[in-house]
Structures are given as C-alpha cells and as structure tokens.
Design an enzyme around this catalytic site. Sequence first.
Site, PDB file in Angstrom:
ATOM      1  NE  ARG A  30      -3.894  -2.211   2.035  1.00 31.56           N
ATOM      2  CZ  ARG A  30      -4.883  -2.414   1.167  1.00 31.56           C
ATOM      3  NH1 ARG A  30      -5.235  -1.471   0.309  1.00 31.56           N
ATOM      4  NH2 ARG A  30      -5.537  -3.558   1.151  1.00 31.56           N
ATOM      5  CG  ASP A  31       1.570   5.495  -2.384  1.00 36.65           C
ATOM      6  OD1 ASP A  31       2.086   5.463  -3.518  1.00 36.65           O
ATOM      7  OD2 ASP A  31       1.786   6.405  -1.551  1.00 36.65           O
ATOM      8  CB  ILE A  32       3.771   5.649   2.614  1.00 38.49           C
ATOM      9  CG1 ILE A  32       3.938   5.764   4.116  1.00 38.49           C
ATOM     10  CG2 ILE A  32       4.362   6.841   1.883  1.00 38.49           C
ATOM     11  CD1 ILE A  32       5.375   5.664   4.580  1.00 38.49           C
ATOM     12  CG  ASN A  88       3.982   8.885 -12.536  1.00 37.01           C
ATOM     13  OD1 ASN A  88       3.118   9.081 -13.378  1.00 37.01           O
ATOM     14  ND2 ASN A  88       3.732   8.956 -11.234  1.00 37.01           N
ATOM     15  CD  GLU A  96       7.208  12.251  -5.622  1.00 36.03           C
ATOM     16  OE1 GLU A  96       6.960  11.408  -4.736  1.00 36.03           O
ATOM     17  OE2 GLU A  96       6.596  13.319  -5.739  1.00 36.03           O
ATOM     18  CB  VAL A  97      10.418   5.835  -5.826  1.00 38.59           C
ATOM     19  CG1 VAL A  97      11.273   4.656  -5.382  1.00 38.59           C
ATOM     20  CG2 VAL A  97       9.890   6.610  -4.620  1.00 38.59           C
ATOM     21  CG  HIS A 101       6.528   2.980  -8.583  1.00 40.09           C
ATOM     22  ND1 HIS A 101       7.822   3.448  -8.695  1.00 40.09           N
ATOM     23  CD2 HIS A 101       5.744   4.071  -8.512  1.00 40.09           C
ATOM     24  CE1 HIS A 101       7.798   4.760  -8.691  1.00 40.09           C
ATOM     25  NE2 HIS A 101       6.541   5.171  -8.587  1.00 40.09           N
ATOM     26  CG  MET A 102       0.783  -0.686 -12.414  1.00 39.90           C
ATOM     27  SD  MET A 102       0.285  -2.349 -12.935  1.00 39.90           S
ATOM     28  CE  MET A 102       1.134  -2.468 -14.506  1.00 39.90           C
ATOM     29  CG  HIS A 103       1.124   4.980  -8.815  1.00 42.07           C
ATOM     30  ND1 HIS A 103       1.259   5.544  -7.564  1.00 42.07           N
ATOM     31  CD2 HIS A 103       2.230   5.357  -9.493  1.00 42.07           C
ATOM     32  CE1 HIS A 103       2.375   6.237  -7.506  1.00 42.07           C
ATOM     33  NE2 HIS A 103       2.992   6.150  -8.671  1.00 42.07           N
TER      34      HIS A 103
HETATM   35  P1  AMP Z   1       6.137   8.178  -8.179  1.00 41.61           P
HETATM   36  O1  AMP Z   1       5.889   9.651  -8.035  1.00 41.61           O
HETATM   37  O2  AMP Z   1       5.392   7.569  -9.329  1.00 41.61           O
HETATM   38  O3  AMP Z   1       7.616   7.849  -8.195  1.00 41.61           O
HETATM   39  O4  AMP Z   1       5.473   7.506  -6.910  1.00 41.61           O
HETATM   40  C1  AMP Z   1       6.194   7.123  -5.782  1.00 41.61           C
HETATM   41  C2  AMP Z   1       5.173   6.679  -4.767  1.00 41.61           C
HETATM   42  O5  AMP Z   1       5.850   5.951  -3.753  1.00 41.61           O
HETATM   43  C3  AMP Z   1       4.428   7.817  -4.100  1.00 41.61           C
HETATM   44  O6  AMP Z   1       3.015   7.663  -4.313  1.00 41.61           O
HETATM   45  C4  AMP Z   1       4.803   7.675  -2.620  1.00 41.61           C
HETATM   46  O7  AMP Z   1       3.735   8.002  -1.752  1.00 41.61           O
HETATM   47  C5  AMP Z   1       5.182   6.202  -2.533  1.00 41.61           C
HETATM   48  N1  AMP Z   1       6.109   5.840  -1.461  1.00 41.61           N
HETATM   49  C6  AMP Z   1       7.301   6.422  -1.188  1.00 41.61           C
HETATM   50  N2  AMP Z   1       7.894   5.821  -0.134  1.00 41.61           N
HETATM   51  C7  AMP Z   1       7.053   4.825   0.257  1.00 41.61           C
HETATM   52  C8  AMP Z   1       7.081   3.841   1.295  1.00 41.61           C
HETATM   53  N3  AMP Z   1       8.111   3.755   2.153  1.00 41.61           N
HETATM   54  N4  AMP Z   1       6.044   2.977   1.408  1.00 41.61           N
HETATM   55  C9  AMP Z   1       4.992   3.061   0.558  1.00 41.61           C
HETATM   56  N5  AMP Z   1       4.910   3.954  -0.445  1.00 41.61           N
HETATM   57  C10 AMP Z   1       5.911   4.844  -0.591  1.00 41.61           C
END
Ligand code: AMP
Length: 116
Positions: A30-32, A88, A96-97, A101-103
């Site tokens: 689950r997204d934080i 993204n 951002e990460v 990852h697939m949302h």
């Molecule tokens: P993106 O902007 O597509 O790279 O999305 C990165 C997502 O990772 C964001 O929706 C964040 O809320 C999520 N995220 C970052 N750190 C964590 C974590 N430790 N656990 C769960 N989700 C995270």
Amino acid sequence: MAEETIFSKIIRKEIPADIVYQDDLVTAFRDINPRAPSHMLIIPNKLIPTVNDIEAEDEATMGRMFTVARKLAEEEGIAENGYRLIMNCNNHGGQEVYHIHMHLLGGRPLGPMTVG
Ligand code: AMP
C-alpha cells in the site's frame, strides 16, 4: 549499476510496509501517501530504475505486474467499478522513486485523467 531505493528495502522486508502480495517476480504494497481509498504499488523485485530501462528479458515480469494488479483489484472489491493503473517515467512524468512501480488506484470515481 543502478542505485537501490527504499523499495529494495521493502522487498527484502528490511523496513516496514503494508505488503499485500509477493512472489518470485513482483511485490505489492500500500502506498504510504494514498491518493484514493485503494492505492497500491506493484513493483518488480528486480531493480529497474525507469520504464526506459525495461529489457526484453523483463517481459514476463511486466506481464506479472498486470496479472497481480487485476488480482488485487478483485480482492480489494474495486474491479467491477473500475480503477486506474499509472506508471510515471523520469522528471517530466513525475517519477519520484527510481524503481519502476505501477500505481493501482481506485475506490472512488477518479474523474478524467489530468496531466499536471
Ligand atoms: P512516483 O511519483 O510515481 O515515483 O510515486 C512514488 C510513490 O511511492 C508515491 O506515491 C509515494 O507516496 C510512494 N512511497 C514512497 N515511499 C514509500 C514507502 N516507504 N512505502 C509506501 N509507499 C511509498
């Protein structure tokens, strides 16, 4: 060699996360910072920094990400009403990460897709 992100630590369970699914190819949690009642991330266990880095050998993993998304949507009870899958890529895509990852987002009407 790409730099690991926090997601590698989640896969190895070195830091806590609400993991909802894991197998040999993918992990989902689950997204934080959920942007919808259901907001999960489905990621490859292999570190692939961006969609630009996906290779032909990753095709089975990419397919698994979709079948896991479908399964999680069913389990979450959002399959019939519908949901959105987003990936993204890089700066302009809002990534951002740097571990692909697939949302999986759902649980309410998400409206028309907006782009920034
Ligand atoms: P993106 O902007 O597509 O790279 O999305 C990165 C997502 O990772 C964001 O929706 C964040 O809320 C999520 N995220 C970052 N750190 C964590 C974590 N430790 N656990 C769960 N989700 C995270």
